[in-house]
Design a protein around this motif. Structure first.
Motif, short mmCIF file in Angstrom:
data_model
loop_
_atom_site.label_atom_id
_atom_site.label_comp_id
_atom_site.label_asym_id
_atom_site.label_seq_id
_atom_site.Cartn_x
_atom_site.Cartn_y
_atom_site.Cartn_z
N PHE C 16 0.84 -1.20 0.00
CA PHE C 16 0.00 0.00 0.00
C PHE C 16 0.87 1.25 0.00
O PHE C 16 0.59 2.22 -0.68
CB PHE C 16 -0.94 0.02 1.20
CG PHE C 16 -1.86 1.19 1.17
CD1 PHE C 16 -2.96 1.19 0.35
CD2 PHE C 16 -1.58 2.32 1.91
CE1 PHE C 16 -3.78 2.30 0.28
CE2 PHE C 16 -2.41 3.43 1.85
CZ PHE C 16 -3.51 3.41 1.04
N GLY C 17 1.96 1.18 0.76
CA GLY C 17 2.86 2.33 0.86
C GLY C 17 3.40 2.75 -0.49
O GLY C 17 3.34 3.93 -0.84
N VAL C 18 3.93 1.82 -1.28
CA VAL C 18 4.53 2.22 -2.54
C VAL C 18 3.49 2.48 -3.61
O VAL C 18 3.73 3.23 -4.55
CB VAL C 18 5.56 1.21 -3.09
CG1 VAL C 18 6.79 1.21 -2.22
CG2 VAL C 18 4.98 -0.16 -3.21
N LEU C 19 2.32 1.85 -3.50
CA LEU C 19 1.36 1.95 -4.59
C LEU C 19 0.17 2.83 -4.30
O LEU C 19 -0.48 3.31 -5.21
CB LEU C 19 0.82 0.55 -4.91
CG LEU C 19 1.65 -0.28 -5.86
CD1 LEU C 19 1.20 -1.71 -5.80
CD2 LEU C 19 1.51 0.26 -7.26
N ARG C 20 -0.14 3.02 -3.04
CA ARG C 20 -1.40 3.68 -2.66
C ARG C 20 -2.58 2.91 -3.24
O ARG C 20 -3.59 3.49 -3.59
CB ARG C 20 -1.46 5.13 -3.14
CG ARG C 20 -0.34 5.98 -2.67
CD ARG C 20 -0.56 6.46 -1.27
NE ARG C 20 0.72 6.43 -0.56
CZ ARG C 20 0.86 6.54 0.74
NH1 ARG C 20 -0.18 6.66 1.49
NH2 ARG C 20 2.03 6.51 1.30
N ARG C 21 -2.41 1.65 -3.43
CA ARG C 21 -3.54 0.84 -3.90
C ARG C 21 -3.59 -0.42 -3.07
O ARG C 21 -2.59 -0.87 -2.53
CB ARG C 21 -3.36 0.44 -5.35
CG ARG C 21 -3.24 1.59 -6.30
CD ARG C 21 -3.28 1.07 -7.68
NE ARG C 21 -2.70 2.01 -8.63
CZ ARG C 21 -2.49 1.72 -9.90
NH1 ARG C 21 -2.81 0.53 -10.36
NH2 ARG C 21 -1.98 2.60 -10.70
N LEU C 22 -4.78 -0.98 -3.00
CA LEU C 22 -4.98 -2.13 -2.16
C LEU C 22 -4.85 -3.41 -2.98
O LEU C 22 -5.42 -3.52 -4.05
CB LEU C 22 -6.39 -2.05 -1.57
CG LEU C 22 -6.68 -2.88 -0.35
CD1 LEU C 22 -5.73 -2.50 0.76
CD2 LEU C 22 -8.10 -2.63 0.08
N ASN C 23 -4.07 -4.34 -2.48
CA ASN C 23 -3.93 -5.61 -3.19
C ASN C 23 -4.72 -6.69 -2.47
O ASN C 23 -4.25 -7.29 -1.51
CB ASN C 23 -2.45 -5.99 -3.25
CG ASN C 23 -2.25 -7.35 -3.86
OD1 ASN C 23 -3.14 -7.88 -4.52
ND2 ASN C 23 -1.09 -7.94 -3.62
N LEU C 24 -5.92 -6.92 -2.94
CA LEU C 24 -6.76 -7.93 -2.29
C LEU C 24 -6.20 -9.33 -2.51
O LEU C 24 -6.52 -10.26 -1.77
CB LEU C 24 -8.19 -7.87 -2.85
CG LEU C 24 -8.98 -6.63 -2.46
CD1 LEU C 24 -10.33 -6.66 -3.13
CD2 LEU C 24 -9.14 -6.56 -0.97
N SER C 25 -5.39 -9.49 -3.53
CA SER C 25 -4.86 -10.81 -3.85
C SER C 25 -3.66 -11.18 -2.98
O SER C 25 -3.03 -12.20 -3.21
CB SER C 25 -4.43 -10.86 -5.32
OG SER C 25 -5.32 -11.66 -6.04
N TYR C 26 -3.36 -10.36 -2.00
CA TYR C 26 -2.19 -10.64 -1.18
C TYR C 26 -2.34 -11.97 -0.45
O TYR C 26 -1.46 -12.83 -0.52
CB TYR C 26 -1.99 -9.49 -0.19
CG TYR C 26 -0.75 -9.62 0.63
CD1 TYR C 26 0.49 -9.70 0.02
CD2 TYR C 26 -0.81 -9.68 2.02
CE1 TYR C 26 1.64 -9.82 0.77
CE2 TYR C 26 0.33 -9.80 2.78
CZ TYR C 26 1.56 -9.87 2.15
OH TYR C 26 2.68 -10.00 2.89
#
Lengths: 253, 308, 286
Positions: C16-26
């Motif tokens: 989230f820090g580098v992308l400002r996007r949420l990765n639900l597939s984590y």
């Protein structure tokens, strides 16, 4: 009484005093210029006036009514409209729709007008939008997406959108920003016709020829403080103002 | 029509409501992972009203919509301050809380000598209203599509009115909406409530067709699917989310060889589609082009008539 | 348990820090890794280090796929599209694993046979202590990586302002990709230790890992590593308490309710201060 009165208005962000004890009064029907170097607090002042941030000190009166700290939508309904320096058009809507949707909640519009899909009043309002697009030279771009318009057209569209709210006080934030000299001259013409019916305007601009052409009076901000105020001829000749604009040689050496 | 086709069509219709519900929130700029909660509340509330208290479905449906709409408006009010991902996660947390509370809740009354009512993870069964009134699946088909037609009509009217553009303005740029005199918080709560009521319609139909519903029917998969429908179908028109449902439930269901790999195909499809069309198939630009073209033709025709 | 959550939350926060996007597939990518591990164990009776390695490797491969598909390929600014796309890939991963491993549950090798340690009134499972120790070690290494190396500097620059970082000559695309890989590897380790104490895995683990990591991250405050640790530990404690007093269902209810209440009253998370305000401002721009 003045249409807009500020007394001792301040706004701080953390340790930064973005605006410091500003006193101003703008008379009805006046075109008032707001100039100053980048970061001097001009846009912050607009944001405080429109209610985006509440002032942290002082008092603002619009036509006698206190508006400091009033939420933006209420201030907007009191007859204040603005344009944005960094352009806040809705890119995936046509030029027409961008103007049309700003008619919302003009004084006298109620829930019934919001739900209306036709009718005589709505038709009249649509005519009005078309007329405004015509006046701002955008009639040919009516169906173009706002995001696809060239920059000068986007600035004009912002003005059309503000005008459709029939504001008593209109704030223009760098209306000629990024424009060529020719486009700037056209913009000056447009602003003059906008001001013609006795409308009150506050204009932020860096282009001095535009400012001295259209403004009745102006005020210079530097580091959040007012350093000069008066008619353009006098203010632009003020040594303090020249100092701000030509750089502070005494500090550099 | 054979039963399988009817079932598929009923599913498409039912999911359309929750897809429209998520779409409405998307228009106002909110990503909700929690619309399944209101679908579930609609299913449980209407099912309990007909099965436990003997109400007619036609009374239970609007009541369930009101219950669900109020709950949604309350959640919308609580989460007003939150934006973007925070809002999405808050709705997810709410929906999972609701689902798990349904798992933990048992409340049964005796109807015709049988216990009826929510029974934890065993679900809510015996929703016999359709059966008692001799409704066939095909009758539900008409009911669902009739209701969907009305909802779509309302959507189109909304999109033509200022209400639609107000919602889109809030979604595109909240600050801009405020400086144009729009009372953003009030509209946000209104939209949340409407979306909740919309989702409840789908849930109510689902409950009465299935006759038994389980808390697990309303898990996060349903919520994210409904969100995906709008994003695949497009954010330009209310037909978009329905197109999304059609693609998933209709198309993938119909193609035999995909069976068993459906999620892989659908997932890949969505991922690839979003790379090329981040605002969906029927996005604002395509809809706008279509509309301008249609208007152009109409104008040409009237001008032609005037000339002759 | 809390330290496992904390590790998951750290992985989330890095991305989230580098992308400002949420990765639900984590979570699902970790699940893929865990199945890699279990495959090795069931087929070849591989030792714990091989299983761990396979788990991390699997998580990293799946993570790389997710990054290419949902984040690298989707333009900047379309954060929602990325999130939904990551969900779509989640479904892919879950079904792929279900097809490859058709049984509902699989055995996962335990760390070993450990006695309970009695500390006065407290009894602690030894593997939990090991987990805690490893989590602490990882956090320490991560700290060194983020604050003492050029790569760490790049990661921090990108999370501060990607455009500025680009102008300063940081290869943002590569930094994001590497941060993704790093997060997946941390997730793989977390997944291994969580599974080694649970000893049973199902494809649903992806869902759990995403939820638990997400909750812990949000509790702590998005994009902050210390926050992620605090959030993970808090979540672990609250879950245990709820389970103890009210039963297994209430464990999850408590977790979600906690999250909901936190978001409403303290949306910046436990360590909400300057950073959280910045995050909110960043979100406003999205």
């Amino acid at each position: 009484m003045a249409l807009l009165e500020l007394s001792g208005v301040g706004r701080r962000f953390g340790a930064v005093e973005a605006l410091d004890a500003i006193d101003l009064s703008v008379e009805e029907g006046e075109v008032f210029g707001l100039i100053g170097p980048n970061g001097s607090g001009k846009t912050t002042l607009f944001n405080v006036l429109t209610g985006v941030y509440p002032p942290s000190a002082g008092e603002i009166r619009l036509d006698g009514a206190p508006v400091g700290g009033v939420p933006p939508e209420r201030i907007a309904r009191m007859g204040l409209a603005r344009t944005f320096q960094n352009l806040r058009l809705i890119p995936h809507m046509s030029a027409f729709d961008n103007v049309w949707l700003a008619q919302h909640r003009r004084p006298g519009m109620g829930m019934r007008d919001i739900l209306a899909v036709g009718g005589r009043k709505e038709r009249a309002r649509r005519e009005e939008v078309e007329a405004l697009l015509e006046r701002t030279g955008l009639a040919g771009r009516r169906d173009t997406f706002a995001g696809d318009l060239p920059l000068p057209d986007q600035r004009r569209l912002e003005i059309a959108r503000a005008l459709v709210r029939q504001p008593r006080l209109l704030l223009l934030d760098e209306p000629a920003g990024g424009m060529t000299p020719l486009e700037t001259r056209e913009m000056a013409g447009l602003i003059r016709t906008v001001a013609a019916p006795g409308r009150t305007l506050i204009v932020i601009e860096h282009k001095m020829d535009l400012i001295s052409e259209i403004c009745d009076r102006l005020c210079v901000l530097d580091f959040g403080r007012k350093i000069a105020e008066g008619p353009p001829g006098r203010v632009l000749g003020d040594p303090k103002v020249l100092d701000v604009y030509l750089g502070r040689e005494d500090g550099d050496d | 029509m054979d039963d399988h086709v009817i079932t598929v069509l009923n599913n498409i219709g039912g999911f359309s409501f929750i897809a429209l519900s998520a779409y409405l929130l998307l228009l106002s700029g909110e990503i909700s992972f929690g619309q399944q909660a209101f679908y579930g509340i609609g299913a449980y509330a209407s099912g309990m009203m007909t099965a436990m208290f003997g109400l007619s479905f036609w009374l239970a449906l609007p009541l369930a919509m009101i219950v669900s709409g109020l709950a949604a408006a309350a959640v919308g009010g609580l989460t007003l301050r939150l934006r973007g991902l925070y809002f999405a996660i808050a709705t997810l947390a709410f929906a999972e809380t609701v689902r798990l509370i349904l798992v933990a809740t048992t409340w049964q009354v005796e109807v015709d000598g049988e216990p009826v009512g929510p029974n934890g993870s065993e679900g809510l069964g015996n929703i016999r209203w359709g059966f008692d009134n001799e409704y066939e699946p095909v009758d539900f088909l008409w009911m669902i599509y009739g209701t969907l037609g009305i909802v779509l009509l309302l959507f189109f009217l909304m999109e033509r009115s200022r209400l639609g553009s107000i919602i889109r303005t809030i979604g595109a740029d909240r600050l801009l909406a405020e400086t144009q005199g729009i009372a953003v918080t009030r509209y946000k709560i209104l939209v949340a409530g409407l979306a909740g009521a919309l989702a409840a319609i789908g849930g109510a139909f689902y409950a009465h067709i299935q006759t038994t519903v389980y808390p697990e029917n309303f898990d996060v998969m349903l919520g994210v699917h409904s969100l995906a429908y709008g994003l695949i179908g497009g954010l330009g028109t209310a037909v978009g989310p329905i197109l999304g449902v059609l693609l998933d439930v209709g198309f993938l269901e119909a193609v035999e060889w995909i069976q068993g790999y459906r999620m892989i195909v659908f997932g890949g499809l969505v991922a690839v589609l979003l790379i090329f069309m981040p605002r969906g198939i029927l996005d604002e630009r395509r809809i706008h082009r279509l509309r301008t073209a249609l208007r152009g033709r109409r104008q040409a025709r009237t001008h032609g008539a005037a000339g002759a | 348990m809390g330290s496992g959550y904390a590790l998951l939350a750290i992985g989330f926060t890095l991305i989230f820090g580098v992308l400002r996007r949420l990765n639900l597939s984590y979570g699902p990518s970790i699940m893929v890794g865990v199945f890699f591990g279990t495959f090795l164990f069931l087929q070849f009776q591989a030792g714990w280090y091989a299983v761990l390695l396979a788990t991390v490797l699997g998580a990293v491969i799946a993570g790389a796929y997710v990054e290419r598909m949902c984040f690298w390929a989707i333009k900047k600014g379309a954060a929602v599209a990325s999130m939904v796309s990551s969900f779509a890939v989640w479904m892919q991963l879950e079904e792929a694993v279900t097809i490859a491993f058709p049984d509902r549950t699989y055995e996962f090798p335990a760390l070993g046979d450990f006695e309970l340690i009695e500390l006065g009134d407290l009894s602690v499972r030894q593997e939990h202590l090991i987990m805690l120790g490893i989590a602490a070690l990882l956090v320490f290494l991560l700290h060194l990586l983020l604050f003492r190396t050029r790569f760490g500097l790049a990661v921090r620059a990108v999370s501060e302002d990607p455009d500025a970082a680009l102008f300063m000559g940081v290869n943002t695309g590569r930094t994001i990709f590497l941060a993704f890989i790093l997060a997946s590897a941390i997730g793989g380790i977390a997944g291994y230790f969580i599974m080694a104490t649970e000893e049973v895995i199902t494809p649903k683990f992806g869902l759990q890992a995403t939820f638990k990591g997400l909750i812990a991250m949000m509790l702590g405050g998005m994009g902050s590593v210390p926050g992620a640790i605090a959030g993970g530990l808090l979540l672990g404690v609250v879950e245990k308490q709820a389970e103890w007093y009210a039963g297994a269902v209430w464990r999850d209810i408590a977790a979600f309710l906690l999250l909901f209440v936190f978001l409403i009253f303290r949306p910046g998370g436990l360590l909400a201060q300057g950073t959280a305000a910045r995050e909110l401002a960043a979100l406003r721009r999205v």
